[in-house]
Design a protein around this motif. Structure first.
Motif, PDB file in Angstrom:
ATOM      1  N   VAL A 105       0.845  -1.195   0.000  1.00  0.00           N
ATOM      2  CA  VAL A 105       0.000   0.000   0.000  1.00  0.00           C
ATOM      3  C   VAL A 105       0.883   1.248   0.000  1.00  0.00           C
ATOM      4  O   VAL A 105       1.761   1.390   0.856  1.00  0.00           O
ATOM      5  N   PRO A 106       0.669   2.178  -0.938  1.00  0.00           N
ATOM      6  CA  PRO A 106       1.458   3.432  -0.936  1.00  0.00           C
ATOM      7  C   PRO A 106       1.253   4.204   0.359  1.00  0.00           C
ATOM      8  O   PRO A 106       0.212   4.082   1.022  1.00  0.00           O
ATOM      9  N   LYS A 107       2.219   5.021   0.709  1.00  0.00           N
ATOM     10  CA  LYS A 107       2.161   5.765   1.961  1.00  0.00           C
ATOM     11  C   LYS A 107       1.065   6.828   1.976  1.00  0.00           C
ATOM     12  O   LYS A 107       0.709   7.316   3.059  1.00  0.00           O
ATOM     13  N   TYR A 108       0.549   7.201   0.817  1.00  0.00           N
ATOM     14  CA  TYR A 108      -0.522   8.205   0.799  1.00  0.00           C
ATOM     15  C   TYR A 108      -1.900   7.590   1.041  1.00  0.00           C
ATOM     16  O   TYR A 108      -2.910   8.288   0.972  1.00  0.00           O
ATOM     17  N   TYR A 109      -1.958   6.274   1.327  1.00  0.00           N
ATOM     18  CA  TYR A 109      -3.200   5.604   1.702  1.00  0.00           C
ATOM     19  C   TYR A 109      -3.038   4.940   3.067  1.00  0.00           C
ATOM     20  O   TYR A 109      -1.947   4.487   3.426  1.00  0.00           O
ATOM     21  N   PRO A 110      -4.133   4.818   3.824  1.00  0.00           N
ATOM     22  CA  PRO A 110      -4.077   4.040   5.060  1.00  0.00           C
ATOM     23  C   PRO A 110      -4.030   2.553   4.725  1.00  0.00           C
ATOM     24  O   PRO A 110      -4.423   2.126   3.632  1.00  0.00           O
ATOM     25  N   ASN A 111      -3.553   1.773   5.664  1.00  0.00           N
ATOM     26  CA  ASN A 111      -3.443   0.334   5.468  1.00  0.00           C
ATOM     27  C   ASN A 111      -4.796  -0.308   5.742  1.00  0.00           C
ATOM     28  O   ASN A 111      -5.056  -0.804   6.840  1.00  0.00           O
ATOM     29  N   SER A 112      -5.647  -0.298   4.732  1.00  0.00           N
ATOM     30  CA  SER A 112      -7.023  -0.758   4.895  1.00  0.00           C
ATOM     31  C   SER A 112      -7.303  -1.988   4.031  1.00  0.00           C
ATOM     32  O   SER A 112      -6.868  -2.049   2.874  1.00  0.00           O
ATOM     33  N   PRO A 113      -8.066  -2.965   4.552  1.00  0.00           N
ATOM     34  CA  PRO A 113      -8.460  -4.122   3.740  1.00  0.00           C
ATOM     35  C   PRO A 113      -9.257  -3.703   2.497  1.00  0.00           C
ATOM     36  O   PRO A 113      -9.159  -4.340   1.449  1.00  0.00           O
ATOM     37  N   ASP A 304      -9.069  13.353   7.277  1.00  0.00           N
ATOM     38  CA  ASP A 304      -7.780  13.190   7.926  1.00  0.00           C
ATOM     39  C   ASP A 304      -6.667  13.489   6.928  1.00  0.00           C
ATOM     40  O   ASP A 304      -6.910  14.039   5.853  1.00  0.00           O
ATOM     41  N   GLU A 305      -5.442  13.110   7.269  1.00  0.00           N
ATOM     42  CA  GLU A 305      -4.309  13.408   6.397  1.00  0.00           C
ATOM     43  C   GLU A 305      -4.412  12.686   5.054  1.00  0.00           C
ATOM     44  O   GLU A 305      -3.946  13.186   4.029  1.00  0.00           O
ATOM     45  N   TYR A 306      -5.026  11.517   5.040  1.00  0.00           N
ATOM     46  CA  TYR A 306      -5.160  10.775   3.786  1.00  0.00           C
ATOM     47  C   TYR A 306      -6.180  11.451   2.869  1.00  0.00           C
ATOM     48  O   TYR A 306      -5.988  11.508   1.651  1.00  0.00           O
ATOM     49  N   TYR A 307      -7.245  11.946   3.465  1.00  0.00           N
ATOM     50  CA  TYR A 307      -8.201  12.742   2.686  1.00  0.00           C
ATOM     51  C   TYR A 307      -7.500  13.964   2.100  1.00  0.00           C
ATOM     52  O   TYR A 307      -7.656  14.283   0.913  1.00  0.00           O
ATOM     53  N   ARG A 308      -6.727  14.649   2.941  1.00  0.00           N
ATOM     54  CA  ARG A 308      -6.052  15.866   2.486  1.00  0.00           C
ATOM     55  C   ARG A 308      -5.119  15.580   1.307  1.00  0.00           C
ATOM     56  O   ARG A 308      -5.094  16.327   0.326  1.00  0.00           O
ATOM     57  N   PHE A 311      -7.567  14.755  -1.784  1.00  0.00           N
ATOM     58  CA  PHE A 311      -8.651  15.651  -2.199  1.00  0.00           C
ATOM     59  C   PHE A 311      -8.468  17.105  -1.771  1.00  0.00           C
ATOM     60  O   PHE A 311      -9.137  17.990  -2.304  1.00  0.00           O
ATOM     61  N   GLY A 312      -7.614  17.358  -0.784  1.00  0.00           N
ATOM     62  CA  GLY A 312      -7.482  18.701  -0.243  1.00  0.00           C
ATOM     63  C   GLY A 312      -6.765  19.665  -1.176  1.00  0.00           C
ATOM     64  O   GLY A 312      -6.106  19.265  -2.148  1.00  0.00           O
ATOM     65  N   LYS A 313      -6.896  20.952  -0.877  1.00  0.00           N
ATOM     66  CA  LYS A 313      -6.197  21.971  -1.660  1.00  0.00           C
ATOM     67  C   LYS A 313      -4.693  21.882  -1.419  1.00  0.00           C
ATOM     68  O   LYS A 313      -4.246  21.406  -0.372  1.00  0.00           O
ATOM     69  N   ARG A 314      -3.933  22.354  -2.407  1.00  0.00           N
ATOM     70  CA  ARG A 314      -2.485  22.210  -2.372  1.00  0.00           C
ATOM     71  C   ARG A 314      -1.800  23.565  -2.409  1.00  0.00           C
ATOM     72  O   ARG A 314      -2.359  24.528  -2.942  1.00  0.00           O
TER      73      ARG A 314
END
Length: 390
Positions: A105-113, A304-308, A311-314
């Motif tokens: 899983v890439p670091k920009y995603y949470p470790n989710s099933p 959270d940080e993964y949403y940001r 999808f968040g502004k940059r």
């Protein structure tokens, strides 16, 4: 603009395509008699093993293309698979026997099933492409043409996941490229030179012995292919420009999210010209610059940080040390110790963009806002506005 299939066709090549050709866009209104990638061979179909896979028989259509080829004509064929575009049959990867534990899983995603299983569905469709490619290679071997055929396998963008497809990060534009030319190119090598999409047309023209069109601004990499070396072959291929204006609808006035970036072997510098806009599309229209998926739904559950990251502004500027941070997590743009690096990359990028005639770099950014979207407007901002107001 001239395109290489047309140039080759005029030089006597038998040219065709199956699957997805040039698009999206309206080529008929500009006088093209067929898709710019070639005449279509789409008659054969099959029953796909999973719902998300197209019923198009790519390898079968390639056989039809070869069967109709004039005997003495060389050929150029575009095999554009619909896979692994979304959507996927949910959990098809698991049903095919794949193990979610093996997913990195890439670091920009949470470790989710949920995300792991989504990756397996994606992998299954990639393997379907590999399957058809294998059938094509087998057909060429049967006809005795395999080793005399230049075969290029690549993609137009990264995986259809949040923060990847349509975005300007490493996984979005650093895409696979495999080349085989048995009689001419030494196999088993890994080359680190940077190759741009625009380099393909002049390469194919050089292989065919025809002059590239004046509008083909890339550089042939035939010398890189024919070199016996691995690693760095051509030291001048050490820099890549990346750019985006509008990738999808979902913002007021059909606005895009303009970005320019420069990638070297060590760094990625990104300039976001409209940081007040939403990079993945506006929230009220559903972040339409991200394909619907289980991963997207999961990330949107909480801010959270993964949403940001997806999808968040940059910020206006981003800088990543891609050698140590390939997932582009740690933005170094405000780190004073990288100020010189950032400035040099910005200046180099600006100079290269101006040399290439980029309207935005030359002060004519408004030009891009005049280009109208010709496709369906079902998820456009104005369509959303009409349906939320009484």
């Amino acid at each position: 603009f001239a395109v290489y299939p047309d140039v080759l066709e005029k030089a006597g090549y038998w040219v065709g395509l199956t699957g997805k050709g040039w698009g999206p866009g309206d080529y008929k209104s500009t006088g093209w008699p067929h898709n710019p990638a070639g005449k279509e061979f789409q008659k054969r179909s099959l029953k796909p093993p999973y719902n998300g896979i197209s019923p198009r028989d790519y390898a079968g259509n390639f056989e039809d293309f070869l069967a109709q080829r004039p005997k003495t004509a060389p050929f150029c064929f575009w095999l554009g698979t619909h896979e692994p575009h979304r959507g996927y049959e949910l959990d098809s990867g698991v049903r095919a026997g794949k193990d979610p534990k093996e997913v990195v899983v890439p670091k920009y995603y949470p470790n989710s099933p949920v995300i792991r299983r989504d990756f397996l569905d994606y992998a299954l469709e990639v393997e379907w492409v590999d399957h058809h490619l294998g059938l094509v290679l087998k057909k060429l071997e049967q006809t005795g043409e395999l080793d005399n055929t230049l075969i290029v396998v690549t993609s137009d963008h990264g995986m259809p996941f949040p923060r990847v497809k349509g975005q300007i990060y490493e996984d979005a534009f650093h895409i696979p490229l495999a080349v085989r030319w048995g009689a001419q190119v030494k196999g088993g090598r890994v080359v680190d030179d940077f190759i741009n999409f625009r380099d393909f047309a002049p390469t194919f023209c050089e292989v065919a012995g025809v002059r590239p069109a004046a509008t083909m601004t890339g550089k042939s990499f035939l010398d890189v292919l024919k070199s016996p070396k691995s690693g760095i072959v051509d030291a001048t291929r050490d820099t890549m420009l990346i750019g985006k204006e509008r990738h999808d609808l979902g913002r007021p006035n059909d606005w895009g999210y303009p970005v320019r970036a420069i990638r070297t072997h060590e760094f990625l510098y990104v300039r976001n010209y409209e940081p007040d806009r939403w990079p993945a599309g506006n929230p009220e229209t559903g972040y339409r610059n991200v394909d619907p998926s289980p991963t997207k739904d999961f990330l949107l559950r909480q801010f959270d940080e993964y949403y940001r990251m997806s999808f968040g502004k940059r910020p206006p500027e981003e800088l990543y040390h891609v050698k140590s941070d390939p997932d582009c997590i740690k933005n170094l743009a405000d780190d004073i110790s990288y100020a010189k690096v950032k400035r040099e990359l910005y200046e180099r990028m600006t100079t290269m963009l101006k040399e290439q005639g980029d309207p935005r770099a030359l002060g004519n950014a408004e030009f891009f806002e005049t280009i109208k979207y010709t496709g369906p407007r079902g998820h456009a901002y104005d369509t959303w506005l009409k349906n939320v107001q009484p």
